[in-house]
Design a protein around this motif. Structure first.
Motif, mmCIF file in Angstrom:
data_model
loop_
_atom_site.group_PDB
_atom_site.id
_atom_site.type_symbol
_atom_site.label_atom_id
_atom_site.label_comp_id
_atom_site.label_asym_id
_atom_site.label_seq_id
_atom_site.Cartn_x
_atom_site.Cartn_y
_atom_site.Cartn_z
ATOM 1 N N TRP A 548 0.694 -1.009 0.125
ATOM 2 C CA TRP A 548 -0.122 -0.241 -0.053
ATOM 3 C C TRP A 548 0.945 1.194 -0.102
ATOM 4 C CZ3 TRP A 548 -5.001 0.165 3.557
ATOM 5 C CH2 TRP A 548 -5.465 1.512 3.178
ATOM 6 N N MET A 549 2.047 1.308 0.965
ATOM 7 C CA MET A 549 2.884 2.481 0.937
ATOM 8 C C MET A 549 3.567 2.530 -0.295
ATOM 9 S SD MET A 549 3.426 4.882 3.207
ATOM 10 C CE MET A 549 3.896 6.135 2.041
ATOM 11 N N ASN A 550 4.026 1.506 -1.009
ATOM 12 C CA ASN A 550 4.711 1.593 -2.411
ATOM 13 C C ASN A 550 3.633 2.422 -3.199
ATOM 14 O OD1 ASN A 550 7.496 0.883 -2.456
ATOM 15 N ND2 ASN A 550 6.927 -1.057 -1.693
ATOM 16 N N ASN A 551 2.435 1.884 -3.207
ATOM 17 C CA ASN A 551 1.407 2.615 -4.343
ATOM 18 C C ASN A 551 1.232 4.084 -3.896
ATOM 19 O OD1 ASN A 551 1.004 -0.034 -5.448
ATOM 20 N ND2 ASN A 551 -0.905 -0.335 -4.137
ATOM 21 N N ILE A 552 1.264 4.540 -2.769
ATOM 22 C CA ILE A 552 1.189 5.835 -2.235
ATOM 23 C C ILE A 552 2.502 6.564 -3.139
ATOM 24 C CG2 ILE A 552 1.239 7.553 -0.663
ATOM 25 C CD1 ILE A 552 -0.449 5.650 1.130
ATOM 26 N N LEU A 553 3.483 5.932 -2.753
ATOM 27 C CA LEU A 553 4.899 6.580 -3.039
ATOM 28 C C LEU A 553 4.976 6.625 -4.731
ATOM 29 C CD1 LEU A 553 7.210 4.861 -0.679
ATOM 30 C CD2 LEU A 553 6.396 7.238 -0.445
ATOM 31 N N ASP A 554 4.381 5.786 -5.338
ATOM 32 C CA ASP A 554 4.238 5.863 -6.834
ATOM 33 C C ASP A 554 3.207 6.575 -7.592
ATOM 34 O OD1 ASP A 554 6.201 3.886 -6.958
ATOM 35 O OD2 ASP A 554 4.990 2.080 -7.074
ATOM 36 N N ASP A 555 2.285 7.514 -6.776
ATOM 37 C CA ASP A 555 1.271 8.086 -7.249
ATOM 38 C C ASP A 555 1.672 9.534 -6.943
ATOM 39 O OD1 ASP A 555 -0.962 9.549 -7.637
ATOM 40 O OD2 ASP A 555 -2.420 8.367 -6.330
ATOM 41 N N SER A 556 2.012 10.361 -8.035
ATOM 42 C CA SER A 556 2.681 11.695 -7.648
ATOM 43 C C SER A 556 1.516 12.373 -7.191
ATOM 44 C CB SER A 556 2.841 12.311 -9.391
ATOM 45 O OG SER A 556 1.835 12.243 -10.130
ATOM 46 N N THR A 557 0.283 12.241 -7.129
ATOM 47 C CA THR A 557 -0.861 13.222 -6.502
ATOM 48 C C THR A 557 -0.828 12.760 -5.049
ATOM 49 O OG1 THR A 557 -2.456 11.630 -7.050
ATOM 50 C CG2 THR A 557 -2.012 12.889 -8.715
ATOM 51 N N SER A 558 -0.192 11.694 -4.283
ATOM 52 C CA SER A 558 -0.410 11.619 -3.060
ATOM 53 C C SER A 558 -0.041 12.918 -2.248
ATOM 54 C CB SER A 558 0.501 10.572 -2.649
ATOM 55 O OG SER A 558 -0.004 9.246 -3.495
ATOM 56 N N PRO A 559 -0.908 13.335 -1.299
ATOM 57 C CA PRO A 559 -0.471 14.694 -0.647
ATOM 58 C C PRO A 559 0.665 14.553 0.321
ATOM 59 C CG PRO A 559 -2.509 13.808 0.244
ATOM 60 C CD PRO A 559 -2.168 12.887 -1.119
ATOM 61 N N ILE A 560 0.770 13.364 0.718
ATOM 62 C CA ILE A 560 2.259 13.011 1.813
ATOM 63 C C ILE A 560 3.236 13.372 1.224
ATOM 64 C CG2 ILE A 560 2.069 10.799 1.594
ATOM 65 C CD1 ILE A 560 2.437 10.623 4.798
ATOM 66 N N LEU A 561 3.548 13.178 -0.016
ATOM 67 C CA LEU A 561 5.040 13.194 -0.622
ATOM 68 C C LEU A 561 5.399 14.626 -0.639
ATOM 69 C CD1 LEU A 561 4.161 11.654 -4.171
ATOM 70 C CD2 LEU A 561 4.869 10.660 -1.976
ATOM 71 N N GLN A 562 4.770 15.673 -0.166
ATOM 72 C CA GLN A 562 5.483 17.007 -0.029
ATOM 73 C C GLN A 562 5.602 17.003 1.101
ATOM 74 O OE1 GLN A 562 2.635 20.181 0.419
ATOM 75 N NE2 GLN A 562 0.822 18.790 0.728
ATOM 76 N N LEU A 563 5.498 16.293 2.121
ATOM 77 C CA LEU A 563 6.013 16.242 3.460
ATOM 78 C C LEU A 563 7.265 15.374 3.919
ATOM 79 C CD1 LEU A 563 2.393 16.574 5.291
ATOM 80 C CD2 LEU A 563 3.836 18.379 4.608
ATOM 81 N N ILE A 564 7.257 14.333 3.229
ATOM 82 C CA ILE A 564 8.106 13.066 3.696
ATOM 83 C C ILE A 564 9.545 12.915 2.824
ATOM 84 C CG2 ILE A 564 6.411 11.761 4.681
ATOM 85 C CD1 ILE A 564 6.484 10.145 2.134
ATOM 86 N N ASP A 565 10.513 12.188 3.276
ATOM 87 C CA ASP A 565 11.697 11.840 2.417
ATOM 88 C C ASP A 565 11.372 10.663 1.829
ATOM 89 O OD1 ASP A 565 14.021 10.716 1.794
ATOM 90 O OD2 ASP A 565 15.218 11.592 3.358
ATOM 91 N N VAL A 566 10.854 10.719 0.441
ATOM 92 C CA VAL A 566 10.292 9.635 -0.260
ATOM 93 C C VAL A 566 11.271 8.453 -0.249
ATOM 94 C CG1 VAL A 566 9.536 8.950 -2.574
ATOM 95 C CG2 VAL A 566 8.852 11.119 -1.523
ATOM 96 N N GLU A 567 12.553 8.804 -0.409
ATOM 97 C CA GLU A 567 13.565 7.371 -0.530
ATOM 98 C C GLU A 567 13.479 6.759 0.902
ATOM 99 O OE1 GLU A 567 14.508 6.444 -3.259
ATOM 100 O OE2 GLU A 567 13.258 7.977 -4.245
#
Length: 607
Positions: A548-567
């Motif tokens: 599930w988390m990998n799907n979130i990371l792969d989705d550029s529209t996921s709002p959490i991406l602006q907050l976290i260290d993706v790698e």
């Protein structure tokens, strides 16, 4: 139990705003699936959703008192466990009663004592009272904050409700989070600061407080707090006092006009309450139904850890056989836990603790099929100082909340810019120092005793609210009421001043409670060491949240991406980090919820 909502505007007539009020109460329909009610007049609009537990015909709300000069309207969520005594006292003071409900007792108590009525209550409650003549709103909440109550003040209006979603249903309230809110989410996690609601400009009435609001004035009063004094009772007197208080509390909390059951984990707390309740049932020639939770493959995959020493189910059977309950064990698999992960977040309107909350929600959903009310052993560890941290220097000497030493790491996956901006460690220390400033010290205690009192205060005032929120939202999401006898304020007051050495008598956590349950429980059950609420150990669950988390990371529209260290998060989701599986699971649970929360609530991040 119920859901309440209301809206006061001192500059407008709200009589024709029924649609807006209905939107607010519809948002919390799950809290009261049995009935709805509304009252709109002048500057006030009060709404109610009802879960019928006592007096089906007489407890309809909002409830009104009217005379030639004034109207007083009440919307109320909760139970008054001393309502029969209050009713008798109020009758002697010439108050007439037309129902058998505790709602009318609360309303009459306000007529008799005004805002001081809260000082007469023993129960779990949140209410809003509109006094038309004074154009005053009174919001009150029970001693420990078992029942929730949120509000927002904007210019000449105030909105309130049992859950944040009731406020968000109003067109004047936007879902927004600022720097402080982000610091709460990533610095304190689910154990938020009391009084805060995370959403910008939304707050909660704290437990043990009430508010009065008029057009030109707002006042908050703390009507109850812990007071430190020397404990003078000897051990035997202390044991008997605790036993007497628990017997009285359980008896009061068994009153219901709907089927009542008990949660049973096989641990000391729920087992003791089950034994007391089971005795009361037997005296009425009834059998107490009990429920526990288990997981598919739990016996094969169980591993002892810091908080969980052994499996619950063998102990559940032992207690059920001893007390003579009609027991049901509810079993869930990893797939069901993953599929329902976001429901507790929707119930709380905030990210929570993942599968531990999910399983609790699913348990209540099953229990609701057979009953409306349950007893729970929640809060015994907090009020009896039952956690292992109370005798470990690492935790006693910490300058932050002790649980953060174990569950830290959420802030570690933020991106560097946000880390610098929020300064999470400083925020944690600031909130800890605020809590410390409230602490009622006792002169003459040793250094260790003072630290243990300090830790006790943190758990009762900062950790326990989270536990109570979790249980309230998970149960009420299914229209199910859970009662918490260990939160009776009389018991909490008494326990507060018992020295830790006495609480821990016989060199075992909650030793004093174990002695109080002597005769109610077999010795092996009384002496079972603490084992926390169960958690699935099935590898399939971790695999599910990693995917599930990998799907979130792969989705550029996921709002959490602006907050976290993706790698950094990617490594955890791929199983390539140094985190133990249990820590990785908890972190991914939380991040998935944060992303779902930001997305589903369309939250504007304003920093």
């Amino acid at each position: 139990m119920c859901g309440i909502a209301g809206w006061i505007d001192w500059t407008r007539d709200l009589s024709d705003d029924g649609r807006t009020l209905k939107n607010m109460t519809d948002a919390i329909e799950h809290r009261g699936p049995d009935a709805e009610g509304s009252w709109l007049k002048g500057h006030a609009a009060l709404g109610h959703r009802r879960l019928i537990v006592i007096d089906p015909d007489g407890g309809k709300q909002p409830m009104l008192y009217q005379n030639e000069k004034n109207t007083i309207a009440l919307t109320y969520n909760g139970e008054l466990y001393n309502y029969l005594e209050l009713r008798k006292e109020l009758t002697e003071r010439n108050h007439p009663f037309t129902t058998n409900s505790d709602t009318e007792v609360l309303l009459r108590a306000y007529l008799e004592w005004g805002e001081d009525c809260v000082r007469h209550f023993n129960g779990i409650f949140a209410f809003g009272i509109w006094d038309e003549e004074k154009e005053k709103l009174i919001l009150g909440r029970d001693h420990l904050g078992v029942k929730p109550l949120f509000y927002k003040i904007k210019e000449d209006q105030i909105l309130f409700g049992s859950e944040i979603k009731a406020l968000l249903a109003h067109p004047d309230v936007q879902a927004e989070i600022d720097t402080e809110g982000l610091s709460e989410v990533f610095g304190l996690g689910p154990m938020k600061t009391p009084g805060k609601a995370i959403f910008k400009d939304i707050y909660e009435v704290r437990g043990g407080h009430y508010m009065t609001v008029t057009k030109n004035d707002r006042k908050t009063v703390q009507y109850w707090k812990l007071e430190s004094k020397e404990h003078k009772d000897d051990v035997e007197t202390t044991v008997q006092t605790i036993r007497g208080l628990l017997e009285d509390t359980v008896k009061r909390q068994l009153i219901a006009d709907k089927p009542l059951v008990s949660m049973l984990s096989g641990g000391l707390d729920s087992s003791g309450l089950t034994a007391i309740a089971g005795k009361e049932f037997k005296e009425e020639n009834k059998v107490l139904p009990t429920y526990s939770i288990d997981f598919v493959n739990n016996e094969e995959s169980f591993k002892e850890d810091f908080l969980r020493r052994d499996l619950d189910e063998p102990w559940v059977k032992r207690v059920s056989d001893h007390v003579g309950t009609d027991h049901t064990s509810i079993v869930f698999d990893a797939e069901k836990l993953v599929d329902n992960l976001l429901i507790p977040m929707r119930a709380r309107d905030l990210p929570g603790v993942g599968e531990i909350e999910t399983s609790l929600y699913l348990l209540f959903k099953e229990m609701k099929k057979d009953a409306t009310v349950a007893l729970s052993g929640e809060s015994a560890d907090e009020v009896f100082s039952g956690y292992p941290w109370f005798h470990q220097e690492k935790f006693l000497d910490a300058d932050v909340f002790p649980w953060l030493l174990n569950i830290g790491g959420i802030a570690g996956v933020l991106n560097e810019d946000l880390k610098d901006w929020l300064n999470i460690k400083e925020y944690q220390k600031q909130r800890y120092q605020e809590a410390l400033a409230e602490l009622p010290v006792l002169e003459g205690e040793s250094d260790v005793e003072a630290k243990q009192r300090r830790m006790s205060y943190m758990f009762i005032t900062r950790f326990l609210p989270f536990m109570l929120d979790r249980k309230d939202r998970a149960s009420m999401m299914t229209g199910f009421e859970v009662r918490v006898p260990f939160c009776d304020y009389r018991l909490v007051e008494y326990l507060w001043n018992i020295p830790f050495e006495m609480k821990n008598i016989d060199d075992i956590e909650k030793g004093i409670l174990r002695r109080a349950f002597e005769g109610y429980l077999p010795d092996d059950v009384r002496n079972r060491r603490k084992s926390a609420y169960p958690s699935t150990k099935d590898d399939a669950y971790l695999a599910g949240v990693q995917k599930w988390m990998n799907n979130i990371l792969d989705d550029s529209t996921s709002p959490i991406l602006q907050l976290i260290d993706v790698e950094a998060v990617r490594k955890i989701a791929d199983g390539e980090s140094s985190l133990p599986d249990s820590s990785a699971k908890g972190l991914l649970d939380y991040l998935i919820q944060v992303n779902g929360w930001l997305k589903e609530y369309s939250i504007k991040v304003a920093i």
